[in-house]
Design an enzyme around this catalytic site. Structure first.
Site, PDB file in Angstrom:
ATOM      1  N   ARG A 186       0.828  -1.202   0.000  1.00  0.00           N
ATOM      2  CA  ARG A 186       0.000   0.000   0.000  1.00  0.00           C
ATOM      3  C   ARG A 186       0.865   1.256   0.000  1.00  0.00           C
ATOM      4  NH1 ARG A 186      -3.367  -0.401   4.777  1.00  0.00           N
ATOM      5  NH2 ARG A 186      -5.108  -1.372   3.707  1.00  0.00           N
TER       6      ARG A 186
ATOM      7  N   SER B 293       2.545   0.784  -4.310  1.00  0.00           N
ATOM      8  CA  SER B 293       1.860   0.610  -5.586  1.00  0.00           C
ATOM      9  C   SER B 293       0.991   1.807  -5.961  1.00  0.00           C
ATOM     10  CB  SER B 293       1.032  -0.678  -5.564  1.00  0.00           C
ATOM     11  OG  SER B 293       0.111  -0.664  -4.485  1.00  0.00           O
TER      12      SER B 293
ATOM     13  N   VAL C 180      -9.757   0.669  -4.370  1.00  0.00           N
ATOM     14  CA  VAL C 180      -9.066  -0.589  -4.072  1.00  0.00           C
ATOM     15  C   VAL C 180      -8.044  -0.428  -2.944  1.00  0.00           C
ATOM     16  CG1 VAL C 180      -9.387  -1.392  -6.425  1.00  0.00           C
ATOM     17  CG2 VAL C 180      -7.279  -0.193  -5.825  1.00  0.00           C
ATOM     18  N   GLU C 181      -7.558  -1.561  -2.470  1.00  0.00           N
ATOM     19  CA  GLU C 181      -6.564  -1.622  -1.373  1.00  0.00           C
ATOM     20  C   GLU C 181      -7.023  -0.848  -0.142  1.00  0.00           C
ATOM     21  OE1 GLU C 181      -2.453  -1.013  -2.141  1.00  0.00           O
ATOM     22  OE2 GLU C 181      -2.432  -2.285  -3.916  1.00  0.00           O
ATOM     23  N   GLY C 182      -8.310  -0.925   0.147  1.00  0.00           N
ATOM     24  CA  GLY C 182      -8.889  -0.191   1.261  1.00  0.00           C
ATOM     25  C   GLY C 182      -9.491   1.103   0.756  1.00  0.00           C
TER      26      GLY C 182
END
Length: 729
Positions: free
Chosen positions: A275, A278, A397-399
């Site tokens: 996180r 990326s 995405v990713e939270g």
């Protein structure tokens, strides 16, 4: 932790290494990464084909893009997080679709999990294959009922005996249903997270073993790969997968039997690093790209007799573009350096994810506003539409940013970074009551002293307006900003500590407060990174107004976030107390002045070192047949023709020249002696390039039918993997 302490030691931040790449990393960034960017035709990818072209897949596999973080020992590139961040950013500046297929295997993917936790056999078998692109991985975590709350997943496995490869073995019988899985439709190797139970106590005395992660070949019997999702109409592969009563051997668990039940810890440790790299890298590159193309367009495009970038109304969004590009890059570089040194900054990674993607969203919107109709008409020459289309993906995405901001950044930070809170929790949980009580007494006593020091320190620095706050030595010209950051940190520590003490377990239900505190924490971190970037870049004098602009706005946003926390604090006594100690004179920090915004915009409206430094390490081309390359060529020509353009404008306003279609107004100006022949030639070149820059695409109806639909129409009844099948859920 330094910020939560209230007395940050800025030398620790300044000691974080600046951007450093090895020769191999720099060569890869300038070589294969540049070549990949040149290969990309984003209109063809996202409109005509709506899928990733095979030549792109073949190139990223052959050049090792999918194994950047896999060690050289196992056939990967073994690059640092800093190199990975810059490589991803450069690709993202060209195509958000293409960067996704490179990002996922190098983020929360089976490769990193195998490298860190896998058995020797798993490493020897899978890592070389992943590094060479012989396996395409995906990771299945999210399900229809478990998105942000992944710990409540309903995907389940039961330890059982079954037959595998002709013999009975201990394994797991799995049933799962996942969706939103990036690379899923193309994957050959599925990383699967699930809850594991052992009802027959085959592995031990525990029935509920916990979240576990396994590796499953996608051609394994019972594995179903569904049809593609189209997240914001994206071309990168994303889709569901599911299985029912699928039996796998126990040694397919990452790390084998000893790692059953350890999946959540594995995922959180790897996600903290992923996180941090990326999405911040691609969001930063996106912000820099928005600045590069918009500053060029604002200088080229003229209305009311002058470049639109020199109009005050347009200066505002341009100044925000400069600030966002500078701040995002500053924080990206610092955070990537931390990860490169082996740190797993979970709180910083959370604030980086939501802050950088939100700043990208603002930058894309500002770029659209400046471009006007040029931005909203899609086509091969539209270099903004792909970013606009896919910004919501990064936000989600990713939270998702809403929850990352309100539930993770401050709530996790309070527990992990507070000087005493975690020690108190550990002491309470100590099975040795005597030792636990002693540890709690020590931690609680320290906490009380810490709180008193915060109250006194914050009140003193607010009364003296931060004049006596800490500033590191050797920061000539930056001391006032460092002092205000130290003062801000003391105020943050006071409000944060009181919030934790008074709200306790109810903290996570007060998400408006925790969201504001996350914003306050973020602004201190980001502004400190701005100062570090300025020093790491060698203190270029031309960048000083950008630093002043970003710092003023960062401190203003910090104060607004903290003020919102105090004014909405549920305890009236605490609310009144905080008003006195934190805001004894009311507001102190104000947004950067308009004049400063005008200064920084003028720095980017022409080619030069400032514009190049602000947009470094993105894909830049001078190819006039490329939409962004045309901007670069036209910008230089328009700047060169500026004086001639002024002469022409004066002639038009004097009525000497009539600038209408059907007339050669440049020849008229030359004949009238308003401009010279050489100036006329220069103006013709600039005019021709400008017309190409401001032109928009138009299509015949048949051209708007994507090629994949044409292929489908000519192959009725044809089904292909990744486009066919249905998820029964």
């Amino acid at each position: 932790a330094e910020i939560f302490s209230g007395t940050p030691d800025w030398t620790k931040l300044r000691a974080v290494p600046p951007i450093v790449l090895t020769d191999d990393e720099r060569a890869f960034l300038d070589g294969p990464t540049e070549e990949l960017c040149r290969m990309i035709d984003h209109w063809q990818i996202r409109h005509a084909e709506r899928r990733m072209p095979r030549e792109i897949w073949d190139f990223v596999k052959a050049k090792g893009f999918l194994g950047m973080l896999i060690s050289k020992e196992h056939g990967g590139l073994g690059f640092s997080a800093q190199a990975q961040s810059l490589i991803l950013g450069k690709i993202a500046s060209r195509s958000p679709d293409v960067v996704t297929i490179v990002m996922v295997p190098n983020s929360l993917g089976p490769g990193e999990l195998i490298e860190k936790y896998g058995t020797d056999a798993q490493k020897e078998h899978y890592l070389p294959r992943l590094a060479q692109g012989l396996e395409v991985p995906c990771f299945a975590l999210t399900g229809p009922t478990s998105g942000s709350d992944a710990a409540t997943m309903r995907d389940v496995g039961y330890v059982a005996k079954g037959e595998h490869e002709g013999r009975e073995t201990v394994g797991i019988r799995l049933t799962w249903d996942k969706r939103y899985i990036t690379l899923g439709p193309e994957a050959t190797l599925l990383g699967l997270a699930f809850r594991l139970f052992d009802p027959d106590r085959i592995l031990g005395d525990t029935e509920d073993i916990g979240i576990t992660v396994a590796l499953i070949p996608t051609n394994h019997p019972g594995v179903n790969i569904g049809r593609r999702h189209l997240p914001s109409g994206a071309a990168f592969p994303n889709g569901p997968n599911w299985g029912k009563d699928v039996f796998i051997p126990l040694d397919w668990v990452i790390g084998g039997e000893k790692m059953v039940g350890q999946g959540w810890r594995m995922l959180m440790e790897c996600l903290a690093a992923g996180r941090a790299i990326s999405l911040p890298s691609s969001a930063t590159a996106g912000a820099k790209t928005m600045l590069r193309v918009t500053s060029a367009y604002a200088r080229i495009r003229r209305q009311f007799g002058l470049p639109v970038g020199r109009m005050e109304g347009v200066e505002e969004p341009l100044a925000r573009l400069v600030e966002n590009a500078y701040v995002n890059e500053a924080a990206r570089a610092v955070t990537a350096s931390m990860v490169s040194r082996g740190e797993r900054p979970s709180v910083i990674s959370a604030l980086m994810k939501y802050q950088t993607t939100e700043r990208l969203r603002a930058s894309v919107n500002d770029a659209f506003d400046v471009h006007g109709g040029r931005a909203i008409c899609d086509g091969p020459s539209n270099y903004l539409q792909a970013a606009y289309q896919l910004v919501p993906v990064g936000i989600t995405v990713e939270g998702a940013n809403i929850l990352t901001r309100t539930l993770i950044t401050f709530a996790q930070g309070a527990l992990r970074a507070h000087p005493y809170l975690y020690k108190e929790v550990q002491a309470v949980q100590d099975p040795d009551s005597t030792a636990g009580l002693a540890a709690f007494d020590a931690a609680f006593g320290g906490h009380v002293s810490f709180s008193i020091a915060n109250v006194a320190g914050a009140f003193f620095h607010n009364l003296t307006l931060g004049l006596f706050a800490e500033a590191p030595k050797g920061t000539e010209g930056l001391e006032p900003i460092y002092r205000q950051l130290s003062r801000a940190s003391r105020n943050f520590a006071l409000v944060a500590d009181l919030t934790v003490a008074l709200l306790g377990g109810g903290l996570k239900t007060k998400q408006k407060l925790t969201g504001r505190l996350a914003d306050a924490l973020s602004e201190i971190y980001l502004t400190a990174c701005v100062l570090k970037r300025f020093e790491d870049d060698g203190r270029p004098e031309a960048d000083r107004p950008i630093v002043a602009f970003a710092a003023a706005n960062g401190l203003h946003r910090f104060e607004e976030a903290l003020r919102g926390t105090v004014e909405n604090f549920p305890n009236p006594v605490a609310r009144a107390t905080l008003r006195v100690f934190v805001f004894p004179f009311g507001r102190h920090y104000y947004p950067a002045p308009d004049a400063l915004g005008s200064r920084i915009v003028r720095l980017v409206l022409a080619p030069g070192e400032v514009r190049d430094r602000l947009t470094r390490d993105i894909y830049v081309t001078d190819d006039p047949d490329d939409a962004t390359g045309l901007l670069e060529v036209a910008l230089r020509k328009v700047v060169a023709a500026e004086e001639a353009e002024k002469k022409l404008e004066r002639a038009v306003r004097a009525g000497i020249v009539h600038r209408f279609h059907g007339r050669d107004w440049i020849a008229e100006a030359a004949d009238a002696g308003s401009i010279t022949e050489s100036e006329a030639m220069l103006l013709r070149e600039a005019e021709a390039l400008t017309q190409r820059v401001i032109a928009v695409d138009h299509f015949a109806p048949e051209e708007l039918v994507p090629s994949y639909r044409k292929a489908a129409a000519s192959n009725v009844g044809h089904n292909s993997r990744g486009l066919a099948g249905a998820n029964p859920s």
